[in-house]
Design an enzyme around this catalytic site. Structure first.
Site, PDB file in Angstrom:
ATOM      1  N   ASN A 124      -3.351  11.690   1.966  1.00  0.00           N
ATOM      2  CA  ASN A 124      -2.962  10.286   1.897  1.00  0.00           C
ATOM      3  C   ASN A 124      -3.786   9.416   2.841  1.00  0.00           C
ATOM      4  OD1 ASN A 124      -1.010  10.648  -0.071  1.00  0.00           O
ATOM      5  ND2 ASN A 124       0.653  10.941   1.396  1.00  0.00           N
ATOM      6  N   LYS A 128      -5.700   6.999   0.489  1.00  0.00           N
ATOM      7  CA  LYS A 128      -4.841   5.839   0.324  1.00  0.00           C
ATOM      8  C   LYS A 128      -4.901   4.889   1.527  1.00  0.00           C
ATOM      9  CE  LYS A 128      -1.564   8.599  -2.414  1.00  0.00           C
ATOM     10  NZ  LYS A 128      -1.283   7.829  -3.646  1.00  0.00           N
ATOM     11  N   GLU A 230       6.952   8.155   1.223  1.00  0.00           N
ATOM     12  CA  GLU A 230       5.893   7.213   1.541  1.00  0.00           C
ATOM     13  C   GLU A 230       4.525   7.890   1.586  1.00  0.00           C
ATOM     14  OE1 GLU A 230       6.502   4.139   1.575  1.00  0.00           O
ATOM     15  OE2 GLU A 230       8.674   4.113   1.786  1.00  0.00           O
ATOM     16  N   CYS A 231       3.523   7.174   1.090  1.00  0.00           N
ATOM     17  CA  CYS A 231       2.157   7.698   1.130  1.00  0.00           C
ATOM     18  C   CYS A 231       1.472   7.390   2.453  1.00  0.00           C
ATOM     19  CB  CYS A 231       1.335   7.124  -0.018  1.00  0.00           C
ATOM     20  SG  CYS A 231       0.973   5.357   0.156  1.00  0.00           S
ATOM     21  N   GLY A 232       2.083   6.548   3.259  1.00  0.00           N
ATOM     22  CA  GLY A 232       1.509   6.204   4.553  1.00  0.00           C
ATOM     23  C   GLY A 232       1.037   4.773   4.655  1.00  0.00           C
TER      24      GLY A 232
END
Length: 237
Positions: A124, A128, A230-232
């Site tokens: 991530n 991301k 959450e992806c961060g």
């Protein structure tokens, strides 16, 4: 654009958020565009219900930059959905990608998403968080609009309409909306859900870390194998 009465200043976030809770999402957007820092932008995953925020923001700021982080592992349907909405809403789309391709990352680290929570976090960060941070910096974004909603997961229940991260403000105009509110807005404006919605996908990210909703599952369990929601991006930026 609607001219709103004076609200508490940005340096009094607690009081400001109390007042913003009484406004409609449309008026929250108008307030932010009038009073929050310059260079606004909207981030979008082009996920299940993303058409709502894209439509809402472009009603008041037609040329607002729309940031899409293309991890390299999105569903084919997501790319086509992004094309469809970009054409329909005349979006000012800004696509950001990781510094290294997925093939390069896999050659260096293997399939990080198969390496437990630490591997998922590293993936991530590379695919991301870094591209989003770079987008916000290169576009000099002072006001960052998001489609976060409190009902999406246990990690978002305390999300405020306005948050401050360093010198940047994050605005979540539909944070208190329910799934019913989303449905009514989409129906009223004839907006489409993501094509995978009808196949049971309620939260749509990368191919390898997204599952359709099954009986007895929470919505947040459809992402990252249930390790996390959450992806961060909204934790670290």
């Amino acid at each position: 654009m609607t001219v709103l009465p004076a609200l508490p200043p940005l340096d009094d976030l607690e009081t400001l958020n109390v007042h913003l809770e009484t406004l409609s999402a449309e008026n929250r957007v108008c307030w932010a565009l009038q009073h929050a820092p310059d260079h606004p932008a909207l981030s979008s995953s082009f996920g299940a219900q993303s058409a709502v925020m894209l439509h809402l923001l472009t009603r008041f700021a037609p040329d607002i930059p729309v940031i899409l982080v293309d991890t390299g592992y999105l569903f084919p349907e997501t790319y086509r959905f992004a094309d469809t909405l970009t054409e329909r809403l005349k979006l000012n789309l800004k696509v950001y990608q990781p510094l290294r391709s997925g093939t390069w990352t896999e050659a260096r680290h293997g399939r990080l998403w198969e390496q437990g929570i630490d591997g998922i976090n590293q993936y991530n960060t590379l695919h991301k968080v870094e591209p989003m941070r770079r987008a916000l910096e290169e576009l000099q974004v002072g006001t960052w609009f998001t489609g976060l909603r409190r009902g999406q997961s246990s990690t978002r229940t305390q999300t405020s309409i306005v948050q401050r991260r360093d010198e940047r403000y994050k605005i979540s105009p539909i944070v208190d909306w329910t799934d019913r509110d989303i449905w009514e807005y989409m129906k009223h404006h004839d907006l489409p859900y993501h094509p995978l919605w009808e196949q049971g996908y309620v939260s749509i990210g990368d191919i390898h870390t997204t599952r359709p909703l099954e009986p007895d599952m929470r919505e947040e369990d459809t992402r990252f194998f249930g390790f996390k929601r959450e992806c961060g991006i909204h934790e670290n930026i």
